[in-house]
Scaffold this active site. Structure first.
Site, PDB file in Angstrom:
ATOM      1  N   SER A 120       0.882  -1.245   0.070  1.00 32.37           N
ATOM      2  CA  SER A 120      -0.250  -0.073   0.006  1.00 32.37           C
ATOM      3  C   SER A 120       0.842   1.314  -0.079  1.00 32.37           C
ATOM      4  CB  SER A 120      -0.884   0.109   1.339  1.00 32.37           C
ATOM      5  OG  SER A 120      -1.803  -0.925   1.374  1.00 32.37           O
ATOM      6  N   HIS A 141      -0.256  -2.272  -7.361  1.00 28.12           N
ATOM      7  CA  HIS A 141      -1.411  -2.010  -6.201  1.00 28.12           C
ATOM      8  C   HIS A 141      -2.730  -2.202  -6.610  1.00 28.12           C
ATOM      9  CE1 HIS A 141      -2.676   1.323  -3.017  1.00 28.12           C
ATOM     10  NE2 HIS A 141      -2.651   0.052  -2.689  1.00 28.12           N
ATOM     11  N   GLU A 153      -2.751   0.552  -9.465  1.00 27.69           N
ATOM     12  CA  GLU A 153      -1.649   1.393  -9.580  1.00 27.69           C
ATOM     13  C   GLU A 153      -0.490   0.699  -9.830  1.00 27.69           C
ATOM     14  OE1 GLU A 153      -1.568   5.287  -6.752  1.00 27.69           O
ATOM     15  OE2 GLU A 153      -1.721   3.581  -5.597  1.00 27.69           O
ATOM     16  N   ASN A 191      -3.025   6.369  -1.753  1.00 24.23           N
ATOM     17  CA  ASN A 191      -2.983   6.682  -0.396  1.00 24.23           C
ATOM     18  C   ASN A 191      -2.271   7.888   0.196  1.00 24.23           C
ATOM     19  OD1 ASN A 191      -4.238   4.177   0.195  1.00 24.23           O
ATOM     20  ND2 ASN A 191      -2.597   3.142  -0.002  1.00 24.23           N
TER      21      ASN A 191
HETATM   22  N1  CAA Z   1     -15.557  -9.354  -2.522  1.00 22.54           N
HETATM   23  C1  CAA Z   1     -16.184  -9.516  -3.723  1.00 22.54           C
HETATM   24  N2  CAA Z   1     -17.199  -8.624  -4.197  1.00 22.54           N
HETATM   25  C2  CAA Z   1     -17.622  -7.866  -3.476  1.00 22.54           C
HETATM   26  C3  CAA Z   1     -17.187  -7.578  -2.051  1.00 22.54           C
HETATM   27  C4  CAA Z   1     -16.043  -8.549  -1.730  1.00 22.54           C
HETATM   28  N3  CAA Z   1     -15.473  -8.145  -0.496  1.00 22.54           N
HETATM   29  N4  CAA Z   1     -17.901  -6.546  -1.554  1.00 22.54           N
HETATM   30  C5  CAA Z   1     -18.802  -6.235  -2.364  1.00 22.54           C
HETATM   31  N5  CAA Z   1     -18.611  -6.884  -3.355  1.00 22.54           N
HETATM   32  C6  CAA Z   1     -19.793  -6.923  -4.652  1.00 22.54           C
HETATM   33  C7  CAA Z   1     -21.070  -7.234  -4.209  1.00 22.54           C
HETATM   34  O1  CAA Z   1     -21.225  -8.737  -4.352  1.00 22.54           O
HETATM   35  C8  CAA Z   1     -22.035  -6.621  -4.979  1.00 22.54           C
HETATM   36  O2  CAA Z   1     -22.103  -7.241  -6.277  1.00 22.54           O
HETATM   37  P1  CAA Z   1     -23.482  -7.765  -7.014  1.00 22.54           P
HETATM   38  O3  CAA Z   1     -24.717  -7.062  -6.018  1.00 22.54           O
HETATM   39  O4  CAA Z   1     -23.646  -7.163  -8.009  1.00 22.54           O
HETATM   40  O5  CAA Z   1     -23.515  -9.195  -6.759  1.00 22.54           O
HETATM   41  C9  CAA Z   1     -21.219  -5.278  -5.251  1.00 22.54           C
HETATM   42  O6  CAA Z   1     -19.697  -5.624  -4.732  1.00 22.54           O
HETATM   43  C10 CAA Z   1     -21.736  -4.339  -4.391  1.00 22.54           C
HETATM   44  O7  CAA Z   1     -21.926  -4.629  -3.219  1.00 22.54           O
HETATM   45  P2  CAA Z   1     -23.115  -4.285  -1.981  1.00 22.54           P
HETATM   46  O8  CAA Z   1     -24.342  -3.839  -2.786  1.00 22.54           O
HETATM   47  O9  CAA Z   1     -23.025  -5.383  -1.112  1.00 22.54           O
HETATM   48  O10 CAA Z   1     -22.690  -2.833  -1.255  1.00 22.54           O
HETATM   49  P3  CAA Z   1     -22.118  -1.448  -1.816  1.00 22.54           P
HETATM   50  O11 CAA Z   1     -23.024  -1.211  -2.936  1.00 22.54           O
HETATM   51  O12 CAA Z   1     -21.723  -0.569  -0.616  1.00 22.54           O
HETATM   52  O13 CAA Z   1     -20.585  -1.979  -2.342  1.00 22.54           O
HETATM   53  C11 CAA Z   1     -18.489  -1.709  -2.216  1.00 22.54           C
HETATM   54  C12 CAA Z   1     -19.768  -2.464  -1.736  1.00 22.54           C
HETATM   55  C13 CAA Z   1     -18.077  -2.137  -3.744  1.00 22.54           C
HETATM   56  C14 CAA Z   1     -17.283  -2.135  -1.091  1.00 22.54           C
HETATM   57  C15 CAA Z   1     -18.434  -0.140  -1.813  1.00 22.54           C
HETATM   58  O14 CAA Z   1     -19.026   0.154  -0.749  1.00 22.54           O
HETATM   59  C16 CAA Z   1     -17.376   0.689  -2.247  1.00 22.54           C
HETATM   60  O15 CAA Z   1     -17.142   1.076  -3.227  1.00 22.54           O
HETATM   61  N6  CAA Z   1     -16.567   1.134  -0.961  1.00 22.54           N
HETATM   62  C17 CAA Z   1     -15.309   1.780  -1.094  1.00 22.54           C
HETATM   63  C18 CAA Z   1     -14.060   0.932  -1.430  1.00 22.54           C
HETATM   64  C19 CAA Z   1     -12.784   1.500  -1.603  1.00 22.54           C
HETATM   65  O16 CAA Z   1     -12.555   2.738  -1.488  1.00 22.54           O
HETATM   66  N7  CAA Z   1     -11.941   0.725  -1.653  1.00 22.54           N
HETATM   67  C20 CAA Z   1     -10.395   1.173  -1.777  1.00 22.54           C
HETATM   68  C21 CAA Z   1      -9.912   1.246  -0.427  1.00 22.54           C
HETATM   69  S1  CAA Z   1      -8.353   1.812  -0.204  1.00 22.54           S
HETATM   70  C22 CAA Z   1      -7.303   0.591  -1.057  1.00 22.54           C
HETATM   71  O17 CAA Z   1      -7.717  -0.466  -1.388  1.00 22.54           O
HETATM   72  C23 CAA Z   1      -5.707   0.839  -1.218  1.00 22.54           C
HETATM   73  C24 CAA Z   1      -4.985   0.523  -0.029  1.00 22.54           C
HETATM   74  O18 CAA Z   1      -3.765   0.377  -0.235  1.00 22.54           O
HETATM   75  C25 CAA Z   1      -5.508   0.689   1.400  1.00 22.54           C
HETATM   76  P1  NAD Z   2      -4.312  -9.564   5.586  1.00 31.84           P
HETATM   77  O1  NAD Z   2      -3.958  -9.299   7.071  1.00 31.84           O
HETATM   78  O2  NAD Z   2      -5.840  -9.625   5.158  1.00 31.84           O
HETATM   79  O3  NAD Z   2      -3.593 -10.750   4.795  1.00 31.84           O
HETATM   80  C1  NAD Z   2      -2.089 -10.653   4.844  1.00 31.84           C
HETATM   81  C2  NAD Z   2      -2.022 -12.425   4.676  1.00 31.84           C
HETATM   82  O4  NAD Z   2      -0.591 -12.721   4.459  1.00 31.84           O
HETATM   83  C3  NAD Z   2      -2.218 -13.496   5.842  1.00 31.84           C
HETATM   84  O5  NAD Z   2      -3.161 -14.563   5.374  1.00 31.84           O
HETATM   85  C4  NAD Z   2      -0.933 -13.715   6.550  1.00 31.84           C
HETATM   86  O6  NAD Z   2      -0.864 -15.279   6.923  1.00 31.84           O
HETATM   87  C5  NAD Z   2      -0.148 -13.720   5.128  1.00 31.84           C
HETATM   88  N1  NAD Z   2       1.529 -13.725   5.394  1.00 31.84           N
HETATM   89  C6  NAD Z   2       2.016 -12.871   6.115  1.00 31.84           C
HETATM   90  N2  NAD Z   2       3.311 -13.343   6.152  1.00 31.84           N
HETATM   91  C7  NAD Z   2       3.405 -14.097   5.364  1.00 31.84           C
HETATM   92  C8  NAD Z   2       4.607 -14.729   4.532  1.00 31.84           C
HETATM   93  N3  NAD Z   2       5.948 -14.257   4.951  1.00 31.84           N
HETATM   94  N4  NAD Z   2       4.462 -15.518   3.409  1.00 31.84           N
HETATM   95  C9  NAD Z   2       3.283 -15.884   3.084  1.00 31.84           C
HETATM   96  N5  NAD Z   2       2.264 -15.245   3.546  1.00 31.84           N
HETATM   97  C10 NAD Z   2       2.299 -14.521   4.550  1.00 31.84           C
HETATM   98  O7  NAD Z   2      -3.502  -8.176   4.749  1.00 31.84           O
HETATM   99  P2  NAD Z   2      -4.234  -7.555   3.655  1.00 31.84           P
HETATM  100  O8  NAD Z   2      -5.417  -6.563   3.804  1.00 31.84           O
HETATM  101  O9  NAD Z   2      -4.544  -8.789   2.337  1.00 31.84           O
HETATM  102  O10 NAD Z   2      -2.869  -6.913   3.031  1.00 31.84           O
HETATM  103  C11 NAD Z   2      -1.987  -7.351   2.240  1.00 31.84           C
HETATM  104  C12 NAD Z   2      -0.984  -6.234   1.517  1.00 31.84           C
HETATM  105  O11 NAD Z   2      -1.749  -5.711   0.575  1.00 31.84           O
HETATM  106  C13 NAD Z   2      -0.442  -5.336   2.485  1.00 31.84           C
HETATM  107  O12 NAD Z   2       0.917  -5.061   2.039  1.00 31.84           O
HETATM  108  C14 NAD Z   2      -1.429  -4.430   2.556  1.00 31.84           C
HETATM  109  O13 NAD Z   2      -0.626  -2.894   2.409  1.00 31.84           O
HETATM  110  C15 NAD Z   2      -1.796  -4.267   1.120  1.00 31.84           C
HETATM  111  N6  NAD Z   2      -3.093  -3.677   0.545  1.00 31.84           N
HETATM  112  C16 NAD Z   2      -3.935  -3.629   1.325  1.00 31.84           C
HETATM  113  C17 NAD Z   2      -5.270  -2.971   1.111  1.00 31.84           C
HETATM  114  C18 NAD Z   2      -6.442  -3.158   1.968  1.00 31.84           C
HETATM  115  O14 NAD Z   2      -7.404  -2.418   1.650  1.00 31.84           O
HETATM  116  N7  NAD Z   2      -6.538  -3.824   3.065  1.00 31.84           N
HETATM  117  C19 NAD Z   2      -5.531  -2.367  -0.153  1.00 31.84           C
HETATM  118  C20 NAD Z   2      -4.270  -2.361  -1.057  1.00 31.84           C
HETATM  119  C21 NAD Z   2      -3.160  -3.256  -0.586  1.00 31.84           C
END
Ligand code: CAA
Ligand code: NAD
Length: 284
Positions: A120, A141, A153, A191
């Protein structure tokens, strides 16, 4: 660069299982690696559940579901990387863990294989530096939930070659996702912008500006975000949010990125969000 056919995904958590699913859907053979069989099985179970939902909704047939699942095999040993074309690492967000994995992969994976990370926020350049093939190390990403979100990304480390960038971009398109090119700076694009907003929402809660529900409602109803920032933080994982803020703070050296003390406190308490059953909200 050889065509990519065989993929290894490391980490079968939230992200790794989603990445394995979309790779198998696109026709790649996928080895899904984790440290214990139960972790693999948990991730595989989520994939199976997602595909069952697709069948119920008429988006896939039973045969397609079975073929996708059959392309995913369990791996509990990094040695299984010895015959794959690309490895996408999605283990925990921790530099020591990722560097140790990349050091081992560098020795095990075929000479032409690409080593990608789904980090991330950790610097791609620093992960690449522990290998003897930094030109073949790249950031891919994905966004959570991977099967739904369209963006990948693609982050170039300092040494990443154009050929490897192109291969990652082509694979992303094959996964039916949209690639965006980014240079390697803390937090990349996603991020760098998203996490300060989430951190500010946590400060608003910490300072008593409003309740968590009110903060989330404002961003949902007022700005049309699909989830409020505190709900989204729980969804991402509060440990992941904290480590991203720390990397922004340290990497950019500006106090505006300091993680909110309330975020630190929740992580210290083990309140990691949805995945641990409790964060800003409580989950069954
Ligand atoms: N896995 C697979 N499919 C999923 C799911 C999951 N975990 N969660 C939801 N879905 C699917 C559902 O099955 C549903 O599809 P259908 O209805 O067509 O079958 C569809 O997505 C919409 O879901 P819901 O109706 O249950 O709920 P929603 O309309 O609120 O959508 C969401 C769910 C898509 C997650 C929406 O809330 C959303 O876009 N949230 C924001 C997500 C976001 O910002 N993600 C980026 C996070 S940052 C990141 O990832 C980077 C990082 O490094 C941290
Ligand atoms: P998570 O905790 O759900 O899963 C991590 C998994 O990695 C676990 O099942 C753990 O057992 C496994 N693991 C740890 N060390 C390991 C090793 N040495 N060898 C093999 N497996 C190992 O975490 P996550 O949310 O899936 O995040 C995973 C990566 O993706 C992180 O780098 C995170 O920053 C990145 N990421 C997370 C998000 C998010 O929204 N959570 C979005 C984009 C990217």
């Amino acid at each position: 660069m050889m065509g990519i056919q065989k993929v290894m995904v490391i980490g079968a958590g939230q992200m790794g299982s989603g990445i394995a699913q979309v790779c198998a859907q696109a026709g790649y053979e996928v080895k899904l690696n984790d440290m214990k069989q139960e972790f693999f099985e948990r991730g595989y179970g989520v994939i199976s559940k997602n595909l069952t939902r697709d069948v119920e909704k008429g988006r896939k047939t039973e045969d397609e579901k079975a073929a996708i699942l059959a392309r995913i095999t369990m791996s509990l040993d990094l040695q299984d990387a010895s015959d794959v074309d690309i490895i996408i690492e999605a283990a925990v967000e921790n530099m020591e863990v990722k560097q140790s994995i990349f050091q081992q992969l560098d020795k095990i994976a075929p000479a032409q294989a690409i080593l990608a990370t789904n980090t991330s926020s950790l610097p791609i350049t620093e992960i690449a530096a522990v290998t003897n093939r930094p030109e073949q190390v790249i950031g891919m990403h994905f966004m959570n939930p991977v099967p739904v979100m369209k963006l990948v990304e693609i982050i170039r480390g300092l040494a990443t070659s154009d050929e490897v960038y192109k291969a990652a971009e082509e694979m992303t398109v094959k996964l039916a996702k949209t690639p965006v090119e980014v240079n390697d700076f803390p937090g990349f694009i996603s991020n760098r912008i998203l996490l300060p907003m989430i951190n500010e929402a946590i400060y608003a809660l910490y300072e008593g500006v409003a309740s968590k529900e009110a903060i989330d409602d404002v961003m949902k109803l007022g700005m049309n975000h699909p989830m409020g920032p505190l709900t989204l933080a729980d969804f991402i994982g509060l440990d992941t949010c904290l480590s991203i803020m720390e990397i922004l703070h340290e990497g950019l050296g500006d106090s505006k990125y300091r993680p909110c003390p309330l975020l630190r406190k929740y992580v210290a308490a083990g309140w990691l969000g949805k995945k641990s059953g409790r964060g800003f909200y409580v989950y069954e």
